[in-house]
Design a protein around this motif. Structure first.
Motif, PDB file in Angstrom:
ATOM      1  N   PHE A 108      -6.187  12.547 -10.672  1.00  0.00           N
ATOM      2  CA  PHE A 108      -7.158  10.850 -11.152  1.00  0.00           C
ATOM      3  C   PHE A 108      -7.153  10.061  -9.942  1.00  0.00           C
ATOM      4  CE2 PHE A 108      -7.099   6.837 -12.892  1.00  0.00           C
ATOM      5  CZ  PHE A 108      -8.364   6.427 -12.847  1.00  0.00           C
ATOM      6  N   LEU A 109      -5.848  10.603  -9.260  1.00  0.00           N
ATOM      7  CA  LEU A 109      -5.838   9.880  -7.753  1.00  0.00           C
ATOM      8  C   LEU A 109      -6.807   9.842  -6.958  1.00  0.00           C
ATOM      9  CD1 LEU A 109      -3.020   8.667  -7.136  1.00  0.00           C
ATOM     10  CD2 LEU A 109      -2.040  11.165  -6.322  1.00  0.00           C
ATOM     11  N   PRO A 110      -7.025  10.657  -6.069  1.00  0.00           N
ATOM     12  CA  PRO A 110      -8.132  11.252  -5.169  1.00  0.00           C
ATOM     13  C   PRO A 110      -9.731  10.131  -5.156  1.00  0.00           C
ATOM     14  CG  PRO A 110      -8.278  13.021  -6.379  1.00  0.00           C
ATOM     15  CD  PRO A 110      -7.256  12.590  -6.915  1.00  0.00           C
ATOM     16  N   GLU A 131       5.143   5.694  -9.214  1.00  0.00           N
ATOM     17  CA  GLU A 131       4.579   4.516  -8.240  1.00  0.00           C
ATOM     18  C   GLU A 131       3.321   4.773  -6.814  1.00  0.00           C
ATOM     19  OE1 GLU A 131       6.789   1.601  -6.815  1.00  0.00           O
ATOM     20  OE2 GLU A 131       6.641   1.165  -9.198  1.00  0.00           O
ATOM     21  N   PHE A 132       2.036   4.605  -6.823  1.00  0.00           N
ATOM     22  CA  PHE A 132       1.073   4.661  -5.482  1.00  0.00           C
ATOM     23  C   PHE A 132       0.775   3.780  -5.110  1.00  0.00           C
ATOM     24  CE2 PHE A 132       1.330   8.562  -9.226  1.00  0.00           C
ATOM     25  CZ  PHE A 132       2.354   9.688  -8.060  1.00  0.00           C
ATOM     26  N   LEU A 133       0.444   4.097  -3.872  1.00  0.00           N
ATOM     27  CA  LEU A 133      -0.229   3.385  -3.237  1.00  0.00           C
ATOM     28  C   LEU A 133      -1.249   3.711  -2.188  1.00  0.00           C
ATOM     29  CD1 LEU A 133      -0.446  -0.104  -2.330  1.00  0.00           C
ATOM     30  CD2 LEU A 133       1.059   0.526  -0.185  1.00  0.00           C
ATOM     31  N   LEU A 134      -1.920   3.715  -2.353  1.00  0.00           N
ATOM     32  CA  LEU A 134      -3.641   4.151  -2.224  1.00  0.00           C
ATOM     33  C   LEU A 134      -3.679   3.301  -0.916  1.00  0.00           C
ATOM     34  CD1 LEU A 134      -4.028   4.680  -5.642  1.00  0.00           C
ATOM     35  CD2 LEU A 134      -4.754   7.256  -4.149  1.00  0.00           C
ATOM     36  N   ASN A 135      -4.632   3.930   0.409  1.00  0.00           N
ATOM     37  CA  ASN A 135      -4.250   3.168   0.949  1.00  0.00           C
ATOM     38  C   ASN A 135      -6.048   3.270   2.672  1.00  0.00           C
ATOM     39  OD1 ASN A 135      -4.344   1.120   3.423  1.00  0.00           O
ATOM     40  ND2 ASN A 135      -2.850   2.336   5.173  1.00  0.00           N
ATOM     41  N   ILE A 136      -6.611   2.958   1.683  1.00  0.00           N
ATOM     42  CA  ILE A 136      -8.714   3.394   2.065  1.00  0.00           C
ATOM     43  C   ILE A 136      -8.944   4.322   2.919  1.00  0.00           C
ATOM     44  CG2 ILE A 136     -10.001   1.777   4.244  1.00  0.00           C
ATOM     45  CD1 ILE A 136      -8.169   0.482   2.413  1.00  0.00           C
ATOM     46  N   ASN A 137      -8.091   5.595   2.156  1.00  0.00           N
ATOM     47  CA  ASN A 137      -8.289   7.215   1.856  1.00  0.00           C
ATOM     48  C   ASN A 137      -8.420   7.510   2.971  1.00  0.00           C
ATOM     49  OD1 ASN A 137      -9.244   9.156  -0.010  1.00  0.00           O
ATOM     50  ND2 ASN A 137     -11.137   9.318   1.381  1.00  0.00           N
ATOM     51  N   VAL A 138      -6.858   7.160   3.786  1.00  0.00           N
ATOM     52  CA  VAL A 138      -6.630   7.147   4.447  1.00  0.00           C
ATOM     53  C   VAL A 138      -4.948   8.070   5.203  1.00  0.00           C
ATOM     54  CG1 VAL A 138      -5.186   6.054   7.129  1.00  0.00           C
ATOM     55  CG2 VAL A 138      -6.955   5.559   6.066  1.00  0.00           C
ATOM     56  N   ASN A 139      -4.074   7.063   3.745  1.00  0.00           N
ATOM     57  CA  ASN A 139      -2.973   7.606   2.991  1.00  0.00           C
ATOM     58  C   ASN A 139      -2.635   7.803   1.998  1.00  0.00           C
ATOM     59  OD1 ASN A 139      -1.063   5.749   3.430  1.00  0.00           O
ATOM     60  ND2 ASN A 139      -1.194   5.403   5.537  1.00  0.00           N
ATOM     61  N   ILE A 140      -1.318   8.621   1.220  1.00  0.00           N
ATOM     62  CA  ILE A 140      -1.535   7.829   0.173  1.00  0.00           C
ATOM     63  C   ILE A 140       0.601   7.935  -0.510  1.00  0.00           C
ATOM     64  CG2 ILE A 140      -0.984   8.569  -2.265  1.00  0.00           C
ATOM     65  CD1 ILE A 140      -3.841  10.347  -1.864  1.00  0.00           C
ATOM     66  N   SER A 141       0.667   6.970  -0.243  1.00  0.00           N
ATOM     67  CA  SER A 141       2.696   6.348  -0.272  1.00  0.00           C
ATOM     68  C   SER A 141       2.465   6.618  -1.427  1.00  0.00           C
ATOM     69  CB  SER A 141       2.820   5.385   0.115  1.00  0.00           C
ATOM     70  OG  SER A 141       2.146   4.914   1.083  1.00  0.00           O
ATOM     71  N   THR A 142       3.773   7.670  -1.675  1.00  0.00           N
ATOM     72  CA  THR A 142       4.258   7.312  -3.422  1.00  0.00           C
ATOM     73  C   THR A 142       6.173   7.945  -3.363  1.00  0.00           C
ATOM     74  OG1 THR A 142       4.399   9.327  -5.602  1.00  0.00           O
ATOM     75  CG2 THR A 142       3.982   9.887  -3.338  1.00  0.00           C
ATOM     76  N   ASN A 143       6.996   7.498  -4.467  1.00  0.00           N
ATOM     77  CA  ASN A 143       8.678   7.159  -4.738  1.00  0.00           C
ATOM     78  C   ASN A 143       7.801   9.376  -5.793  1.00  0.00           C
ATOM     79  OD1 ASN A 143       6.910   7.326  -7.457  1.00  0.00           O
ATOM     80  ND2 ASN A 143       8.873   6.018  -7.941  1.00  0.00           N
ATOM     81  N   VAL A 156      -0.696   3.318 -18.388  1.00  0.00           N
ATOM     82  CA  VAL A 156      -0.708   3.353 -16.666  1.00  0.00           C
ATOM     83  C   VAL A 156      -1.613   1.732 -16.743  1.00  0.00           C
ATOM     84  CG1 VAL A 156      -2.638   4.388 -14.804  1.00  0.00           C
ATOM     85  CG2 VAL A 156      -1.864   5.705 -16.967  1.00  0.00           C
ATOM     86  N   GLU A 157      -1.270   1.424 -15.421  1.00  0.00           N
ATOM     87  CA  GLU A 157      -1.840   0.375 -14.257  1.00  0.00           C
ATOM     88  C   GLU A 157      -1.979   0.451 -12.877  1.00  0.00           C
ATOM     89  OE1 GLU A 157       0.042  -4.188 -14.721  1.00  0.00           O
ATOM     90  OE2 GLU A 157       1.059  -2.817 -12.583  1.00  0.00           O
ATOM     91  N   VAL A 158      -3.409  -0.079 -12.969  1.00  0.00           N
ATOM     92  CA  VAL A 158      -4.239   0.365 -11.552  1.00  0.00           C
ATOM     93  C   VAL A 158      -4.719  -1.522 -11.461  1.00  0.00           C
ATOM     94  CG1 VAL A 158      -6.379   0.762 -10.706  1.00  0.00           C
ATOM     95  CG2 VAL A 158      -5.053   2.705 -11.738  1.00  0.00           C
ATOM     96  N   LYS A 159      -3.772  -1.188  -9.834  1.00  0.00           N
ATOM     97  CA  LYS A 159      -4.140  -3.295  -9.437  1.00  0.00           C
ATOM     98  C   LYS A 159      -5.112  -3.127  -7.865  1.00  0.00           C
ATOM     99  CE  LYS A 159       0.114  -5.471 -11.304  1.00  0.00           C
ATOM    100  NZ  LYS A 159       0.886  -6.526 -10.724  1.00  0.00           N
ATOM    101  N   ILE A 160      -5.979  -3.779  -8.157  1.00  0.00           N
ATOM    102  CA  ILE A 160      -6.548  -3.646  -6.574  1.00  0.00           C
ATOM    103  C   ILE A 160      -5.575  -4.661  -6.209  1.00  0.00           C
ATOM    104  CG2 ILE A 160      -8.474  -4.224  -5.875  1.00  0.00           C
ATOM    105  CD1 ILE A 160      -8.939  -2.509  -7.678  1.00  0.00           C
TER     106      ILE A 160
END
Length: 203
Positions: A108-110, A131-143, A156-160
């Motif tokens: 689901f991530l991409p 946790e994942f932080l998706l940054n304008i399809n440039v990079n993905i930060s995660t723990n 599951v929670e998704v925040k804009i």
């Protein structure tokens, strides 16, 4: 080492072989390519999901609302991802979206990453302690780096996220004052040499 082109093509064909339309299969190919490019286990997760799908049912979610409760089976991450991407402009206004259970959340991530690019905003994705932080399809930060992603994501929670500066106004003013030292003071010779100077108006 397999090329990204090989990864995309094989993922697309495998998805089509399991019953997805060519259109959706193309989206899967792009998504798995993106996962592998960002160093996530896209091929592994897709392979496991498609093999499990042969004997197990998953629920499709076509219309996404603020709170989404699956009735019996986990949500299919592929249909959910395509729906999310298609409806992102509406979803953006909701801000926070909840899902009860998603199968193979890494798939689901991409779709979230690509949605982030469409609206030009970061998207935060969380389930359990992951946790994942998706940054304008440039990079993905995660723990979750160097860990296996669970096959089921519960609660599951998704925040804009709104676009905000990552610095204080005081830090900005201080830096701007330093930058002013590079400004060239305007003199009479500069005024005469400026654009339009010395032109004769014949009207």
């Amino acid at each position: 080492m397999r090329s990204l082109s090989e990864i995309e093509t094989t993922s697309k064909r495998a998805s089509r072989a399991l019953g997805y339309s060519w259109g959706i299969s193309e989206e899967v190919g792009k998504s798995v390519r993106l996962l592998e490019m960002f160093n996530f286990e896209g091929i592994k997760n897709l392979n496991e999901y498609l093999n499990e799908k042969k004997d197990k049912k998953f629920e499709n979610l076509n219309l996404i609302n603020e709170n989404n409760e699956c009735s019996e089976f986990s949500y299919c991450p592929i249909i959910l991802g395509v729906s999310f991407l298609d409806q992102i402009e509406k979803i953006e206004k909701i801000k926070t979206i909840n899902f009860s259970k998603i199968a193979y959340p890494l798939l689901f991530l991409p779709f979230l990453s690509r949605s982030s690019e469409v609206i030009g905003k970061k998207i935060f994705f969380k389930f359990e302690k992951n946790e994942f932080l998706l940054n304008i399809n440039v990079n993905i930060s995660t723990n979750l780096l160097n860990k296996n992603c669970p096959n089921i994501a519960n609660n599951v929670e998704v925040k804009i996220l709104e676009n905000n500066d990552n610095f204080t106004e005081q830090d900005w003013k201080s830096l701007y004052q330093l930058s002013e030292k590079t400004f060239v003071e305007e003199t009479e010779s500069l005024k005469k040499g400026a654009a339009g100077a010395g032109l004769t108006d014949n009207d």
